[in-house]
Motif scaffolding. Structure first.
Motif, PDB file in Angstrom:
ATOM      1  N   UNK A 106      47.368   9.989  10.993  1.00 27.35           N
ATOM      2  CA  UNK A 106      46.559   8.482  10.826  1.00 27.35           C
ATOM      3  C   UNK A 106      45.479   8.413  11.781  1.00 27.35           C
ATOM      4  N   UNK A 107      44.441   8.273  11.583  1.00 27.86           N
ATOM      5  CA  UNK A 107      43.179   7.552  12.319  1.00 27.86           C
ATOM      6  C   UNK A 107      43.110   6.020  12.388  1.00 27.86           C
ATOM      7  N   UNK A 108      42.991   5.787  13.698  1.00 27.85           N
ATOM      8  CA  UNK A 108      42.873   4.154  13.776  1.00 27.85           C
ATOM      9  C   UNK A 108      42.106   3.949  15.059  1.00 27.85           C
ATOM     10  N   UNK A 109      40.854   3.313  15.053  1.00 30.14           N
ATOM     11  CA  UNK A 109      40.138   2.883  16.146  1.00 30.14           C
ATOM     12  C   UNK A 109      39.579   4.212  16.781  1.00 30.14           C
ATOM     13  N   UNK A 110      39.495   5.278  16.071  1.00 29.33           N
ATOM     14  CA  UNK A 110      39.254   6.439  16.709  1.00 29.33           C
ATOM     15  C   UNK A 110      40.335   7.430  17.266  1.00 29.33           C
ATOM     16  N   UNK A 111      41.444   6.734  17.412  1.00 29.56           N
ATOM     17  CA  UNK A 111      42.443   7.713  17.838  1.00 29.56           C
ATOM     18  C   UNK A 111      43.487   8.382  16.653  1.00 29.56           C
ATOM     19  N   UNK A 112      44.067   9.236  16.952  1.00 26.89           N
ATOM     20  CA  UNK A 112      44.934  10.019  16.128  1.00 26.89           C
ATOM     21  C   UNK A 112      46.670   9.725  16.215  1.00 26.89           C
ATOM     22  N   UNK A 113      47.306   9.634  15.207  1.00 19.87           N
ATOM     23  CA  UNK A 113      48.558   9.318  15.256  1.00 19.87           C
ATOM     24  C   UNK A 113      49.462  10.095  14.388  1.00 19.87           C
ATOM     25  N   UNK A 114      50.461  10.718  14.948  1.00 23.55           N
ATOM     26  CA  UNK A 114      51.358  11.619  13.891  1.00 23.55           C
ATOM     27  C   UNK A 114      52.435  10.733  13.120  1.00 23.55           C
ATOM     28  N   UNK A 115      52.380  10.819  12.096  1.00 25.66           N
ATOM     29  CA  UNK A 115      53.021   9.648  11.275  1.00 25.66           C
ATOM     30  C   UNK A 115      54.237  10.328  10.662  1.00 25.66           C
ATOM     31  N   UNK A 116      54.510  11.890  11.039  1.00 22.85           N
ATOM     32  CA  UNK A 116      55.359  12.816  10.294  1.00 22.85           C
ATOM     33  C   UNK A 116      56.696  12.483  10.830  1.00 22.85           C
ATOM     34  N   UNK A 117      57.007  12.332  12.074  1.00 25.19           N
ATOM     35  CA  UNK A 117      58.230  12.057  12.839  1.00 25.19           C
ATOM     36  C   UNK A 117      58.922  10.925  12.083  1.00 25.19           C
ATOM     37  N   UNK A 118      58.313   9.860  11.788  1.00 30.91           N
ATOM     38  CA  UNK A 118      58.593   8.587  11.345  1.00 30.91           C
ATOM     39  C   UNK A 118      58.877   8.505   9.857  1.00 30.91           C
TER      40      UNK A 118
END
Length: 381
Positions: free
Chosen positions: A31-43
């Motif tokens: 996911x990209x939100x507010x210019x930051x990246x987040x890994x959604x795979x673990x969830x």
């Protein structure tokens, strides 16, 4: 400008995006939100499971794990990771003949029986009958039915006109889940085809509940001579190795990006050939004959469901017809063509044309994904 580089929208740091990348251990839902990246795979394990959540955007902050991604390297295709198509387990569905220009080209293919040399004459004859502007004609309306009767009387009826101006939209399966390629990949043209083209389209992300979550760009690669021989060859014309490209990322609807932005969008197509050929065209998404919500309603309803969600191609505003190899022969691809499909709020999807048997074969299907997720100890959808 690097013609082969993928691009996110200029305002990507202000939006919310879903993308997939090929990581060291397997695919990752990012996911990209507010210019930051987040890994959604673990969830969630997959993009399809994440987007099936009640609040996909809310889930980014609640369940995403911050990660550092070298975005310039990823978009340029030079980093350790590469972009994948942003959909995984979702059904890959497509609507055809949703624009007047593409409807006319489909009728031409049919009347020519796949012979490109006849296209220009058939195009002129058909326009002389129907006129130049059908954009105000609502499919299924009394006016559309009167046009149908007129065409029938002249011997010009066609299955493409049936779905173009009739009450029922054409909805077909473009490819299998996980078979699409992402931006930066090679796209495939079957070597038996001598008349083919890209189809630049907006592609909606649909939840299992039938909610439109956002949109990305797609290339519904088409073999015009194959489909022109018979509409029953649609699968052979459409579903080939590497013949479906999606990306670069799904832009999720939020306060700053809504379905109205899609209705007002323009798609730009640019093709640069190895021999110096250049084509550039644009088309408005809003000239579509059926509203996107109507197409989604015809896809997801009490008669048909998609428990993993769906990607829905809305149809192409135009099919390129600029002469390439000879006068009157129209457009067809060459191996080595760079195809760039862009829209300001969605970015740019870029692919390089090759033969279907020269593109990397598709080997990572649903079974392989489930095994990979299990080996990594991740949720399996």
């Amino acid at each position: 400008m690097n013609k082969t580089a993928t691009a996110l929208p200029e305002d990507w740091r202000e939006g919310h995006f879903a993308l997939r990348i090929e990581g060291a251990d397997g695919p990752q839902a990012i996911a990209l939100a507010g210019g930051q990246a987040f890994d959604m795979t673990p969830a969630f394990g997959t993009v399809s499971a994440w987007l099936a959540a009640e609040d996909p955007i809310g889930a980014i902050a609640a369940r995403g794990e911050p990660v550092v991604i070298d975005m310039p390297a990823l978009l340029a295709g030079g980093g350790p990771a590469r972009l994948l198509a942003p959909f995984d387990l979702q059904a890959l569905k497509a609507c055809g003949v949703t624009y007047v220009r593409s409807m006319i080209e489909r009728v031409i293919e049919e009347r020519c029986r796949g012979d490109a040399t006849q296209a220009e004459g058939v195009r002129a004859e058909f326009r002389a009958i129907i006129g130049e502007d059908l954009t105000a004609l609502r499919p299924g309306s009394p006016e559309a039915m009167r046009l149908k009767e007129n065409l029938l009387a002249r011997g010009w009826w066609s299955q493409y006109l049936e779905v173009g101006i009739g009450p029922d939209a054409e909805v077909f399966t473009k490819g299998q889940p996980l078979s699409a390629v992402g931006s930066g990949a090679h796209i495939g043209i079957h070597p038996a085809s001598a008349w083919n083209n890209p189809e630049p389209e907006v592609v909606l992300a649909i939840s299992p509940r039938g909610t439109i979550l956002g949109a990305t760009l797609g290339n519904d690669v088409n073999l015009r001579d194959v489909e022109g021989r018979s509409a029953l060859l649609l699968g052979r014309a459409k579903d080939n190795n590497a013949a479906c490209a999606l990306g670069p990322a799904i832009r999720l609807f939020d306060a700053g990006f809504t379905l109205e932005d899609i209705r007002n969008a323009e798609i730009a197509l640019e093709i640069t050939g190895p021999e110096g050929f250049h084509l550039a065209e644009t088309g408005p998404v809003g000239s579509i004959s059926r509203d996107p919500t109507e197409l989604v309603d015809q896809l997801v309803n009490p008669h048909h469901q998609y428990p993993d969600g769906a990607a829905l191609f809305l149809g192409t505003p135009f099919s390129p017809s600029k002469d390439r190899d000879a006068a009157g022969m129209g457009f067809t691809h060459h191996v080595g063509d760079v195809v760039r499909i862009a829209s300001p709020r969605l970015g740019a999807l870029v692919n390089i044309v090759d033969r279907t048997d020269a593109c990397p074969p598709w080997r990572f299907g649903i079974g392989a994904l489930m095994r990979n997720l299990a080996q990594r100890g991740l949720p399996r959808a």
